[in-house]
Design an enzyme around this catalytic site. Structure first.
Site, mmCIF file in Angstrom:
data_model
loop_
_atom_site.group_PDB
_atom_site.id
_atom_site.type_symbol
_atom_site.label_atom_id
_atom_site.label_comp_id
_atom_site.label_asym_id
_atom_site.label_seq_id
_atom_site.Cartn_x
_atom_site.Cartn_y
_atom_site.Cartn_z
ATOM 1 N N GLU A 183 0.774 -1.216 0.108
ATOM 2 C CA GLU A 183 -0.227 0.157 -0.370
ATOM 3 C C GLU A 183 0.493 1.453 0.413
ATOM 4 O OE1 GLU A 183 -2.318 0.795 4.211
ATOM 5 O OE2 GLU A 183 -4.262 1.692 2.541
ATOM 6 N N LYS B 91 -9.692 2.100 -2.798
ATOM 7 C CA LYS B 91 -9.912 1.710 -1.490
ATOM 8 C C LYS B 91 -11.253 1.934 -0.833
ATOM 9 C CE LYS B 91 -7.662 2.112 3.170
ATOM 10 N NZ LYS B 91 -6.296 2.135 4.248
ATOM 11 N N CYS C 184 -6.210 -2.318 1.787
ATOM 12 C CA CYS C 184 -4.924 -2.409 3.403
ATOM 13 C C CYS C 184 -6.973 -2.727 4.773
ATOM 14 C CB CYS C 184 -4.645 -1.557 4.498
ATOM 15 S SG CYS C 184 -3.928 -1.374 6.158
HETATM 16 N N1 LIG Z 1 -3.795 2.239 5.838
HETATM 17 C C1 LIG Z 1 -4.735 0.801 7.019
HETATM 18 O O1 LIG Z 1 -5.329 1.510 6.459
HETATM 19 C C2 LIG Z 1 -3.990 0.794 7.935
HETATM 20 C C3 LIG Z 1 -5.194 -0.691 8.527
HETATM 21 C C4 LIG Z 1 -4.442 -0.604 9.791
HETATM 22 O O2 LIG Z 1 -4.127 -0.491 10.159
HETATM 23 C C5 LIG Z 1 -5.961 -1.622 10.722
HETATM 24 O O3 LIG Z 1 -5.225 -2.113 12.097
HETATM 25 O O4 LIG Z 1 -7.190 -1.257 10.488
#
Ligand SMILES: NC(=O)CCC(=O)C(=O)O
Length: 274
Positions: free
Chosen positions: A32, A106, A147
């Protein structure tokens, strides 16, 4: 590893992809936000207009060129995208001919506040994407999430219902949730849906504003960790064998045993707002 120097990040990703391909990789997954520091201050500065051609998007131009040259599929992690005056966290997928096969923005923005531990509000700068992304490639049908998207089982279930073999999540979990949730979520998504899950994180840089957990991983359809790494920069390569998906689903036929007559996924937010 990702630094504040965008040109270096692009050159570095290029050489890592070449390295992976030279070791036999047919599909390469990047992390990411690999061309920019992960911060709300950086997203607008490093953002590229992906649809406006190679000059406007040197990061995706490199991915397209390499996928064509090396004849590999690239799930290009994500970069900040500028489009129509808005910013998105966007993953581009390139086929072996260098063509852009899909673009995933996203869907679930990372807005969390765990006092004293981690606060990040992506929605300060980013806009959420509006569509799930499933893409047919030369290396199978792939569902894409970025993510925080991995926390939402419904998205993975939709991909599985649409015949995905593999889910790819470029991600940068943090030092609070990473140790507890990163592997757990990957194994859960893989086990629930009986498919492969691949993740790729930036390497950890303790000097940066956002410290990534690292630990890029490949999980198989039985929830088994097939390959993983620590938090330093690494290329991990593993074999994916889709022929075992059917076997796992026959052995453990949860999809057929689902009681849709008793429960279904309901979008409560949408119901309540109607
Ligand atoms: N960049 C993200 O979306 C981090 C996501 C994350 O750390 C989580 O705990 O969920």
């Amino acid at each position: 590893s990702v630094t504040p120097d965008k040109d270096r990040n692009i050159a570095h990703a290029r050489s890592a992809i070449q390295d992976a391909a030279s070791k036999g990789a047919q599909l390469v997954l990047l992390p990411e936000i690999w061309n920019s520091p992960y911060s709300n201050d950086s997203f607008p500065v490093y953002a590229e207009d992906i649809d406006a051609g190679a000059d406007a998007s040197p990061s995706t131009a490199m991915l397209s060129e390499l996928s064509r040259f090396l004849k590999i599929t690239i799930v290009g992690g994500s970069i900040p995208e500028l489009s129509g005056g808005r910013l998105y966290n966007t993953c581009c997928v390139f086929g072996t001919d260098g063509k852009l096969l899909a673009k995933h923005r996203k869907i679930h923005l990372f807005d969390i506040d765990i006092p004293g531990k981690i606060t990040f509000i992506e929605s300060k700068t980013l806009t959420a994407g509006e569509t799930p992304t499933i893409v047919d490639t030369e290396v199978g049908r792939i569902g894409i999430g970025i993510c925080y998207d991995i926390r939402f089982p419904e998205l993975a279930m939709i991909y599985a219902a649409r015949g995905a073999h593999l889910l790819c999540y470029p991600g940068a979990f943090n030092m609070t949730t990473g140790p507890l949730h990163w592997e757990l979520l990957q194994r859960a998504r893989a086990t629930d849906n009986q498919l492969y899950v691949a993740t790729c994180s930036p390497a950890r840089d303790t000097g940066s504003g956002y410290v990534a957990w690292g630990h890029s991983t490949l999980v198989g359809p039985f929830g088994e960790v097939l390959a993983t790494t620590e938090h330093d920069e690494a290329i991990i390569i593993a074999e994916i064998d889709y022929s075992i998906l059917e076997q796992r689903r026959t052995n453990l036929p949860v999809t057929k045993q689902r009681r849709g007559d008793l429960y279904q996924v309901v979008d409560f937010q949408r119901l309540n707002s109607q």
